[in-house]
Design a protein around this motif. Sequence first.
Motif, PDB file in Angstrom:
ATOM      1  N   ALA A  69      25.872  31.717  16.474  1.00  0.00           N
ATOM      2  CA  ALA A  69      26.965  30.876  15.985  1.00  0.00           C
ATOM      3  C   ALA A  69      27.835  30.442  17.160  1.00  0.00           C
ATOM      4  CB  ALA A  69      27.797  31.638  14.962  1.00  0.00           C
ATOM      5  N   LYS A  70      28.507  29.338  16.989  1.00  0.00           N
ATOM      6  CA  LYS A  70      29.404  28.799  17.999  1.00  0.00           C
ATOM      7  C   LYS A  70      30.835  29.183  17.637  1.00  0.00           C
ATOM      8  CE  LYS A  70      30.394  24.412  20.395  1.00  0.00           C
ATOM      9  NZ  LYS A  70      30.133  22.942  20.389  1.00  0.00           N
ATOM     10  N   VAL A  71      31.554  29.766  18.596  1.00  0.00           N
ATOM     11  CA  VAL A  71      32.904  30.263  18.337  1.00  0.00           C
ATOM     12  C   VAL A  71      33.900  29.516  19.213  1.00  0.00           C
ATOM     13  CG1 VAL A  71      34.398  32.296  18.314  1.00  0.00           C
ATOM     14  CG2 VAL A  71      31.955  32.542  17.836  1.00  0.00           C
ATOM     15  N   GLY A  72      34.998  29.094  18.642  1.00  0.00           N
ATOM     16  CA  GLY A  72      36.021  28.378  19.394  1.00  0.00           C
ATOM     17  C   GLY A  72      37.393  28.991  19.212  1.00  0.00           C
ATOM     18  N   TRP A  73      38.381  28.335  19.799  1.00  0.00           N
ATOM     19  CA  TRP A  73      39.764  28.787  19.686  1.00  0.00           C
ATOM     20  C   TRP A  73      40.673  27.570  19.741  1.00  0.00           C
ATOM     21  CZ3 TRP A  73      43.063  32.164  18.131  1.00  0.00           C
ATOM     22  CH2 TRP A  73      44.374  32.188  18.633  1.00  0.00           C
ATOM     23  N   GLU A  74      41.564  27.437  18.750  1.00  0.00           N
ATOM     24  CA  GLU A  74      42.515  26.331  18.688  1.00  0.00           C
ATOM     25  C   GLU A  74      43.919  26.895  18.775  1.00  0.00           C
ATOM     26  OE1 GLU A  74      41.729  23.821  15.362  1.00  0.00           O
ATOM     27  OE2 GLU A  74      39.636  23.485  15.909  1.00  0.00           O
ATOM     28  N   PRO A  75      44.515  26.861  19.970  1.00  0.00           N
ATOM     29  CA  PRO A  75      45.812  27.508  20.184  1.00  0.00           C
ATOM     30  C   PRO A  75      46.949  26.898  19.373  1.00  0.00           C
ATOM     31  CG  PRO A  75      45.160  26.216  22.106  1.00  0.00           C
ATOM     32  CD  PRO A  75      43.984  26.257  21.217  1.00  0.00           C
ATOM     33  N   ASP A  76      46.894  25.603  19.099  1.00  0.00           N
ATOM     34  CA  ASP A  76      47.987  24.969  18.356  1.00  0.00           C
ATOM     35  C   ASP A  76      48.144  25.551  16.955  1.00  0.00           C
ATOM     36  OD1 ASP A  76      48.411  23.404  20.552  1.00  0.00           O
ATOM     37  OD2 ASP A  76      47.355  21.652  19.755  1.00  0.00           O
ATOM     38  N   THR A  77      47.027  25.891  16.331  1.00  0.00           N
ATOM     39  CA  THR A  77      47.067  26.418  14.962  1.00  0.00           C
ATOM     40  C   THR A  77      46.729  27.902  14.907  1.00  0.00           C
ATOM     41  OG1 THR A  77      44.757  25.768  14.622  1.00  0.00           O
ATOM     42  CG2 THR A  77      46.467  24.183  13.966  1.00  0.00           C
ATOM     43  N   MET A  78      46.495  28.515  16.060  1.00  0.00           N
ATOM     44  CA  MET A  78      46.120  29.929  16.139  1.00  0.00           C
ATOM     45  C   MET A  78      44.925  30.212  15.233  1.00  0.00           C
ATOM     46  SD  MET A  78      48.183  31.263  18.358  1.00  0.00           S
ATOM     47  CE  MET A  78      48.133  33.019  18.065  1.00  0.00           C
ATOM     48  N   SER A  79      43.927  29.359  15.291  1.00  0.00           N
ATOM     49  CA  SER A  79      42.773  29.506  14.408  1.00  0.00           C
ATOM     50  C   SER A  79      41.480  29.592  15.202  1.00  0.00           C
ATOM     51  CB  SER A  79      42.704  28.354  13.406  1.00  0.00           C
ATOM     52  OG  SER A  79      42.592  27.118  14.071  1.00  0.00           O
ATOM     53  N   VAL A  80      40.468  30.196  14.546  1.00  0.00           N
ATOM     54  CA  VAL A  80      39.172  30.423  15.157  1.00  0.00           C
ATOM     55  C   VAL A  80      38.111  29.700  14.331  1.00  0.00           C
ATOM     56  CG1 VAL A  80      37.491  32.151  15.900  1.00  0.00           C
ATOM     57  CG2 VAL A  80      39.933  32.707  15.905  1.00  0.00           C
ATOM     58  N   PRO A  81      37.564  28.595  14.831  1.00  0.00           N
ATOM     59  CA  PRO A  81      36.454  27.936  14.133  1.00  0.00           C
ATOM     60  C   PRO A  81      35.124  28.563  14.528  1.00  0.00           C
ATOM     61  CG  PRO A  81      37.176  26.581  15.965  1.00  0.00           C
ATOM     62  CD  PRO A  81      38.051  27.803  15.979  1.00  0.00           C
ATOM     63  N   ILE A  82      34.285  28.801  13.530  1.00  0.00           N
ATOM     64  CA  ILE A  82      32.958  29.385  13.755  1.00  0.00           C
ATOM     65  C   ILE A  82      31.944  28.496  13.053  1.00  0.00           C
ATOM     66  CG2 ILE A  82      31.497  31.420  13.483  1.00  0.00           C
ATOM     67  CD1 ILE A  82      34.094  33.058  13.122  1.00  0.00           C
TER      68      ILE A  82
END
Length: 382
Positions: A69-82
Motif C-alpha cells: 500500500a502507498k502511505v502519505g502524510w498531509e500536514p495541513d489536515t493532520m491526516s494519513v492517506p493510504i
Amino acid sequence: MKKWVSTSLAVMMAFGLMTGISNAAAKAPAFVSVVMDGQKIWFPDAQAFIDENNRTLVPVRFVAEKMNAKVGWEPDTMSVPIERGDQRIRLTIGENKALVNDKEVAFDTKAIISGGRTFVPLRFVSEVLGAEVKWDEATATVHIKTKEDAEGKYDQWGRLIRTTNLPKNAKDYPYILADVPNEMYEMKYPFSHPDVKERSVSAEMYASWPEFKKENIDIWMDRLKAFGALWLNVDYRTIDDTWAEKVAEVQSDGNVGKLKAAREYVDWVKDNQIVIEGYLDPEPSMIYQDGFGGYNVRSKFRIKFNHFKQHKTLVYDTWFPGDMKLENDTWVPNDTPFEKGVWYEGYSDIVMDTNVGGNWGKTLKVSPGASLFFNSIIRKVD
C-alpha cells in the motif's frame, strides 16, 4: 492535492504539536508482535502496542508498505492517506473515524502520533485493505494473512519455515525460520559447562524434554517480553519503586536480594539522569541449556541511550560495558562507549532459571544475572 511525502519526516515536524495526545504510547508497553504471512515484521524503533481501548496500534508505514500500500502524510489536515489498488483510507490524527473510499466509517480507537511515528489501528486498516487478522492472546501476537500459501510450512507460532540457504548449524534447531537471518542462528553459543554432554541445543530439547511444549514456552516468552519492556525502558523523571517491584516479579526466586538490587538501580537512574528506550524480542525456537542450570533464550533487541551524565551502568546489568569491555575472553579498554541518541541493535542470550525441582515448566523466570551484553552481537544502526 495530496502530498505523498515521507511519514517519518513529516510526522516528526508535527510531533511537537501533538505531544501528550496519548499517554498510553508514552509508557513502556508489553510490545505486540506482528506476523504477516508467516513472517514477523521487525519494527526498527517504535513498536506496536495495545492502547487504552484494548486495540493494537502499529506504526502505519511498515505494515501498510508490507501490504504493497502507498502511505502519505498531509500536514495541513493532520491526516494519513493510504491506498492499495481501488481501496482508499484516510485517517486523521486524534479522531476515531476514517474515510474509506470517501465514506465515513467509525472505529473504537484513535490514530495517534508517538515518538515521531504515526500509529493506526491495525485490524481496521488491515481488514479494509483485504487482509485476514487474528489475535493470539497467549503470545500477544497479531497474525495478518494477505495471501494463501498451500506449499508453506509453519511452526506452532504461525511462523514460516524455510528449507534453503540454511545456517551452518541448522541441525541444532528444530527448524529454521524464514524471517530470521543466519547470523542470529550462527552466533556463538552461551555454553559455560566444560563437558559437552552437560549442554543442550534447541533441537534436542524440543525433541525429548517434556517441559518443551507451547503452553510452557508461551509463559517463558511472556515473562521475557515483560522484563524487556521494563529493562530497556527507563526514565529518571518517572521511574519509581514500582519499576523495581515489577522487575523482581518476573525474575527467579533464587536470589533473595533481587528487589534490593533493583531498587538500588532505580536510585542510580535518578542520580545519573538515565533515559533509555528499547525492546527485547525473544525467539521461542532458540533456547540453549548451558550445563549449569541456565536456559538461554536468544533474543533480538534494539536500544537507544537518550540521556545520562556518566557512561556507567546505564542498563540494569552487571555486565554493562563501562571503562572496560570483554573482547576474545579478555578485558580491554573500552574506546567506543554508547553514543547518546543513537539506536543500537543485535542479538543476545538472556538467561532464565528456577530453583524449583521437578517439572519447572511454569516456574522458569528471568535470572537476576541475565545480561544483554555477556553473549551478544551489538552494532550501531546506520
